[in-house]
Design a protein around this motif. Structure first.
Motif, PDB file in Angstrom:
ATOM      1  N   UNK A  51      35.497 -53.902  -9.513  1.00  0.00           N
ATOM      2  CA  UNK A  51      34.498 -53.827  -8.463  1.00  0.00           C
ATOM      3  C   UNK A  51      33.872 -55.178  -8.215  1.00  0.00           C
ATOM      4  N   UNK A  52      32.807 -55.247  -7.474  1.00  0.00           N
ATOM      5  CA  UNK A  52      32.226 -54.083  -6.820  1.00  0.00           C
ATOM      6  C   UNK A  52      32.980 -53.664  -5.564  1.00  0.00           C
ATOM      7  N   UNK A  53      32.876 -52.397  -5.257  1.00  0.00           N
ATOM      8  CA  UNK A  53      33.398 -51.862  -4.014  1.00  0.00           C
ATOM      9  C   UNK A  53      32.209 -51.665  -3.089  1.00  0.00           C
ATOM     10  N   UNK A  54      32.257 -52.294  -1.941  1.00  0.00           N
ATOM     11  CA  UNK A  54      31.159 -52.200  -0.983  1.00  0.00           C
ATOM     12  C   UNK A  54      31.644 -51.472   0.262  1.00  0.00           C
ATOM     13  N   UNK A  55      30.965 -50.394   0.590  1.00  0.00           N
ATOM     14  CA  UNK A  55      31.346 -49.572   1.743  1.00  0.00           C
ATOM     15  C   UNK A  55      30.128 -49.287   2.612  1.00  0.00           C
ATOM     16  N   UNK A  56      30.399 -48.989   3.844  1.00  0.00           N
ATOM     17  CA  UNK A  56      29.340 -48.510   4.736  1.00  0.00           C
ATOM     18  C   UNK A  56      29.215 -47.008   4.585  1.00  0.00           C
ATOM     19  N   UNK A  57      28.029 -46.521   4.853  1.00  0.00           N
ATOM     20  CA  UNK A  57      27.798 -45.069   4.779  1.00  0.00           C
ATOM     21  C   UNK A  57      28.820 -44.336   5.646  1.00  0.00           C
ATOM     22  N   UNK A  58      29.304 -43.209   5.132  1.00  0.00           N
ATOM     23  CA  UNK A  58      30.285 -42.327   5.762  1.00  0.00           C
ATOM     24  C   UNK A  58      31.714 -42.843   5.672  1.00  0.00           C
ATOM     25  N   UNK A  59      31.940 -43.956   5.002  1.00  0.00           N
ATOM     26  CA  UNK A  59      33.301 -44.455   4.814  1.00  0.00           C
ATOM     27  C   UNK A  59      34.022 -43.623   3.762  1.00  0.00           C
ATOM     28  N   UNK A  60      35.366 -43.753   3.740  1.00  0.00           N
ATOM     29  CA  UNK A  60      36.204 -43.065   2.752  1.00  0.00           C
ATOM     30  C   UNK A  60      36.280 -43.915   1.490  1.00  0.00           C
ATOM     31  N   UNK A  61      36.196 -43.237   0.354  1.00  0.00           N
ATOM     32  CA  UNK A  61      36.211 -43.932  -0.933  1.00  0.00           C
ATOM     33  C   UNK A  61      37.439 -43.564  -1.731  1.00  0.00           C
ATOM     34  N   UNK A  62      38.085 -44.574  -2.302  1.00  0.00           N
ATOM     35  CA  UNK A  62      39.103 -44.375  -3.335  1.00  0.00           C
ATOM     36  C   UNK A  62      38.840 -45.366  -4.449  1.00  0.00           C
ATOM     37  N   UNK A  63      38.780 -44.881  -5.672  1.00  0.00           N
ATOM     38  CA  UNK A  63      38.723 -45.742  -6.852  1.00  0.00           C
ATOM     39  C   UNK A  63      39.932 -45.370  -7.703  1.00  0.00           C
ATOM     40  N   UNK A  64      40.802 -46.355  -7.902  1.00  0.00           N
ATOM     41  CA  UNK A  64      42.040 -46.085  -8.631  1.00  0.00           C
ATOM     42  C   UNK A  64      41.818 -46.080 -10.138  1.00  0.00           C
ATOM     43  N   UNK A  65      42.540 -45.184 -10.797  1.00  0.00           N
ATOM     44  CA  UNK A  65      42.480 -45.082 -12.251  1.00  0.00           C
ATOM     45  C   UNK A  65      43.860 -44.697 -12.756  1.00  0.00           C
ATOM     46  N   UNK A  66      44.385 -45.458 -13.716  1.00  0.00           N
ATOM     47  CA  UNK A  66      45.625 -45.095 -14.387  1.00  0.00           C
ATOM     48  C   UNK A  66      45.381 -45.109 -15.886  1.00  0.00           C
TER      49      UNK A  66
END
Lengths: 112, 113
Positions: A9-24
Motif C-alpha cells: 500500500x497505500x491504496x488510495x481510492x475515491x469514494x464509491x470506487x471498486x476495491x481489490x486487495x490481492x492476497x496469495x
C-alpha cells in the motif's frame, strides 16, 4: 513454512470506487483464510473468513473467495466509503495450529 | 458480552528492565494467544495458551514468556528489554468452536527507551 503475501500500500481510492486487495499464500496443509481490519488506534477485527476451497466469505459489502488452484484470497468491495479507510491484513491458520500467519498489511485510504 | 481487555494500554520502559502485560479474554474463551506488531516485522505470533498450558510457540527468544491462569486470564512477560521490543502487543481469545476465529484486544503499546 507458511507465508502470506499481499499487495503493498497505500491504496488510495475515491469514494464509491471498486476495491481489490490481492492476497496469495503458501501453506503445507489446508489452511483457513481470513481478512482482518485494523482501524487507527484499535486492535484487529475479523472482517471475513473462509475455511475450505471455493468458500466465499462476505461481510459489510466485502467479499473474498478461497481459490486453492491459485492459492489466493483476494479482497473485493464494489463501492468503498470513507469509513473503510483502515489497514487490511490477510492471514491464514493452518489446521490444528491455532496461530495466525499474517501478511504485511495494506493501508486503504478513501477520499471523499 | 465484554471483549478482550488488555492492560496497560501504554507503557514506557528502559533497556534492561522487564515488563508484564495482562489479558482478560472474552468470558467462556479458554484459548489465549499473543502477537507482536511492529512496523518492520508486521504481526508475528508469540504463543498460545489453552487451559493453562502453552500449546504453540512462535519464533521468539526465551526472554518472551507467558502464562495462563485457571480463570483463562493470561500474562506475558518480556525480560531484559531491548529497543527492538518496542511494539504493540495484541492478545486474542477464542473458543474451540469458532473455526479458528480470534477476537483481538486493543493492544498494549510498549515503548523501550
Amino acid at each position: 513454512g507458511d507465508s502470506v503475501t499481499q499487495m503493498e500500500g497505500p491504496v488510495t481510492l475515491s469514494e464509491e470506487a471498486f476495491l481489490t486487495i490481492n492476497c496469495t499464500y503458501t501453506a503445507t496443509g489446508y489452511p483457513s483464510l481470513f481478512w482482518y481490519v485494523q482501524y487507527p488506534g484499535e486492535g484487529l477485527q475479523l472482517l471475513l473468513k473462509a475455511t475450505k476451497a471455493d468458500d466465499k466469505g462476505s461481510n459489510k459489502g466485502f467479499e473474498a473467495t478461497y481459490r486453492k488452484e491459485t492459492t489466493s484470497f483476494h479482497l473485493e468491495k464494489g463501492s468503498v466509503q470513507v469509513s473503510d479507510s483502515a489497514v487490511y491484513f490477510c492471514a491464514l491458520m493452518d489446521t490444528g495450529r491455532r496461530a495466525l500467519t499474517f501478511g504485511s498489511g495494506t493501508r486503504l485510504q478513501v477520499q471523499p | 458480552k465484554a471483549g478482550v481487555t488488555q492492560t496497560p494500554r501504554y507503557l514506557i520502559k528502559t533497556r534492561g528492565q522487564q515488563v508484564t502485560l495482562s489479558c482478560s479474554p472474552i468470558s467462556g474463551h479458554r484459548s489465549v494467544s499473543w502477537y507482536q506488531q511492529t512496523p518492520g516485522q508486521g504481526l508475528q505470533f508469540l504463543f498460545e495458551y489453552f487451559s493453562e498450558t502453552q500449546r504453540n510457540k512462535g519464533n521468539f527468544p526465551g526472554r518472551f514468556s507467558g502464562r495462563q491462569f485457571s480463570n483463562s486470564r493470561s500474562e506475558m512477560n518480556v525480560s531484559t528489554l531491548e529497543l527492538g521490543d518496542s511494539a504493540l502487543y495484541l492478545c486474542a481469545s477464542s473458543s474451540l468452536g469458532d473455526d479458528g476465529e480470534l477476537f483481538f484486544g486493543e493492544g498494549s503499546r510498549l515503548t523501550v527507551l
